[in-house]
Design a protein around this motif. Structure first.
Motif, PDB file in Angstrom:
ATOM      1  N   GLY A   1       0.799  -1.215   0.000  1.00 17.74           N
ATOM      2  CA  GLY A   1       0.000   0.000   0.000  1.00 17.74           C
ATOM      3  C   GLY A   1       0.834   1.268   0.000  1.00 17.74           C
ATOM      4  N   LYS A   2       2.102   1.158   0.399  1.00 20.50           N
ATOM      5  CA  LYS A   2       3.001   2.315   0.379  1.00 20.50           C
ATOM      6  C   LYS A   2       3.978   2.232  -0.783  1.00 20.50           C
ATOM      7  N   ILE A   3       4.569   1.058  -0.975  1.00 21.50           N
ATOM      8  CA  ILE A   3       5.416   0.853  -2.147  1.00 21.50           C
ATOM      9  C   ILE A   3       4.822  -0.257  -2.992  1.00 21.50           C
ATOM     10  N   LEU A   4       5.154  -0.211  -4.262  1.00 26.49           N
ATOM     11  CA  LEU A   4       4.715  -1.221  -5.214  1.00 26.49           C
ATOM     12  C   LEU A   4       5.942  -1.674  -5.990  1.00 26.49           C
TER      13      LEU A   4
ATOM     14  N   TYR B   1      14.567 -11.505 -12.692  1.00 27.67           N
ATOM     15  CA  TYR B   1      13.297 -11.054 -12.121  1.00 27.67           C
ATOM     16  C   TYR B   1      13.588  -9.722 -11.465  1.00 27.67           C
ATOM     17  N   ASP B   2      13.378  -8.643 -12.219  1.00 27.12           N
ATOM     18  CA  ASP B   2      13.733  -7.301 -11.789  1.00 27.12           C
ATOM     19  C   ASP B   2      12.468  -6.463 -11.638  1.00 27.12           C
ATOM     20  N   PHE B   3      12.466  -5.591 -10.641  1.00 27.57           N
ATOM     21  CA  PHE B   3      11.272  -4.806 -10.338  1.00 27.57           C
ATOM     22  C   PHE B   3      11.614  -3.348 -10.092  1.00 27.57           C
ATOM     23  N   ALA B   4      10.822  -2.472 -10.677  1.00 24.78           N
ATOM     24  CA  ALA B   4      10.894  -1.063 -10.316  1.00 24.78           C
ATOM     25  C   ALA B   4      10.283  -0.940  -8.922  1.00 24.78           C
ATOM     26  N   ILE B   5      10.922  -0.165  -8.072  1.00 22.83           N
ATOM     27  CA  ILE B   5      10.362   0.153  -6.755  1.00 22.83           C
ATOM     28  C   ILE B   5       9.642   1.479  -6.954  1.00 22.83           C
TER      29      ILE B   5
ATOM     30  N   ASP C   1       1.426   7.286  -5.984  1.00 21.96           N
ATOM     31  CA  ASP C   1       1.511   8.145  -7.168  1.00 21.96           C
ATOM     32  C   ASP C   1       2.369   7.586  -8.303  1.00 21.96           C
ATOM     33  N   GLY C   2       2.977   6.410  -8.100  1.00 26.61           N
ATOM     34  CA  GLY C   2       3.744   5.764  -9.159  1.00 26.61           C
ATOM     35  C   GLY C   2       5.164   6.257  -9.343  1.00 26.61           C
ATOM     36  N   THR C   3       5.617   7.196  -8.521  1.00 24.24           N
ATOM     37  CA  THR C   3       6.981   7.712  -8.637  1.00 24.24           C
ATOM     38  C   THR C   3       7.995   6.574  -8.529  1.00 24.24           C
ATOM     39  N   ILE C   4       8.969   6.581  -9.413  1.00 30.63           N
ATOM     40  CA  ILE C   4      10.041   5.588  -9.370  1.00 30.63           C
ATOM     41  C   ILE C   4      10.953   5.915  -8.189  1.00 30.63           C
TER      42      ILE C   4
END
Length: 128
Positions: free
Chosen positions: A9-12, A68-72, A77-80
Motif C-alpha cells: 500500500g506504500k510501495i509497489l 526477475y527485476d522490479f521497479a520500486i 503516485d507511481g513515482t520511481i
C-alpha cells in the motif's frame, strides 16, 4: 503472461516498462554519487539508452527465467523510487545475484521497517 506485482500500500514492486525509462534514468542520474560507489553499471556516462536496454533485457529475462527485476515505486503516485531484483540466475548452481538501489531523494522517506518488505517466496519441487 500475468504481470507480477507486490505491494503493501506504500510501495509497489512491478516490472519496469519502457514508459518508465526517462524517470528511471533521472533517478539514476540524481543518485550517481551514492549508487555509483556500489554499482558498476552506474557510471558518469550512464545513458538513457543503457536504461532502455536494461528494461528490454529484463523483459527477455523474465520470459526465460534468468532475471526477475522490479521497479520500486510509490504505490500512491507511481513515482520511481529505485529498482530491485534477482539476476544472473543460474539454475544449475541454484544461485542468483540479489541487488537493489534506492534513488537519493527517496532514501530519507519513511516507508516502514525493513522487515515489512519480506514477502514469502516459494519454489516448486519440480523447478530446475
Amino acid at each position: 503472461m500475468k504481470q507480477l506485482q507486490l505491494t503493501d500500500g506504500k510501495i509497489l514492486l512491478r516490472p519496469a516498462e519502457m514508459k518508465d525509462a526517462k524517470e528511471m534514468f533521472a533517478a539514476v542520474r540524481e543518485s550517481m554519487a551514492e549508487v555509483g560507489a556500489w554499482m558498476p553499471w552506474c557510471h558518469a556516462n550512464y545513458s538513457l539508452g543503457e536504461g532502455k536496454n536494461w528494461i528490454k533485457t529484463c523483459k527477455k529475462g523474465r520470459k526465460d527465467g534468468t532475471i526477475y527485476d522490479f521497479a520500486i515505486t510509490d504505490a500512491r503516485d507511481g513515482t520511481i523510487l529505485g529498482d530491485c531484483g534477482l539476476n544472473d540466475i543460474r539454475k544449475s548452481d541454484k544461485t542468483a545475484n540479489l541487488g537493489y538501489w534506492v534513488r537519493t531523494t527517496a532514501r530519507s522517506r519513511e516507508f516502514a521497517p525493513p522487515r515489512r518488505y519480506c514477502w514469502p517466496i516459494s519454489a516448486s519441487k519440480n523447478s530446475s
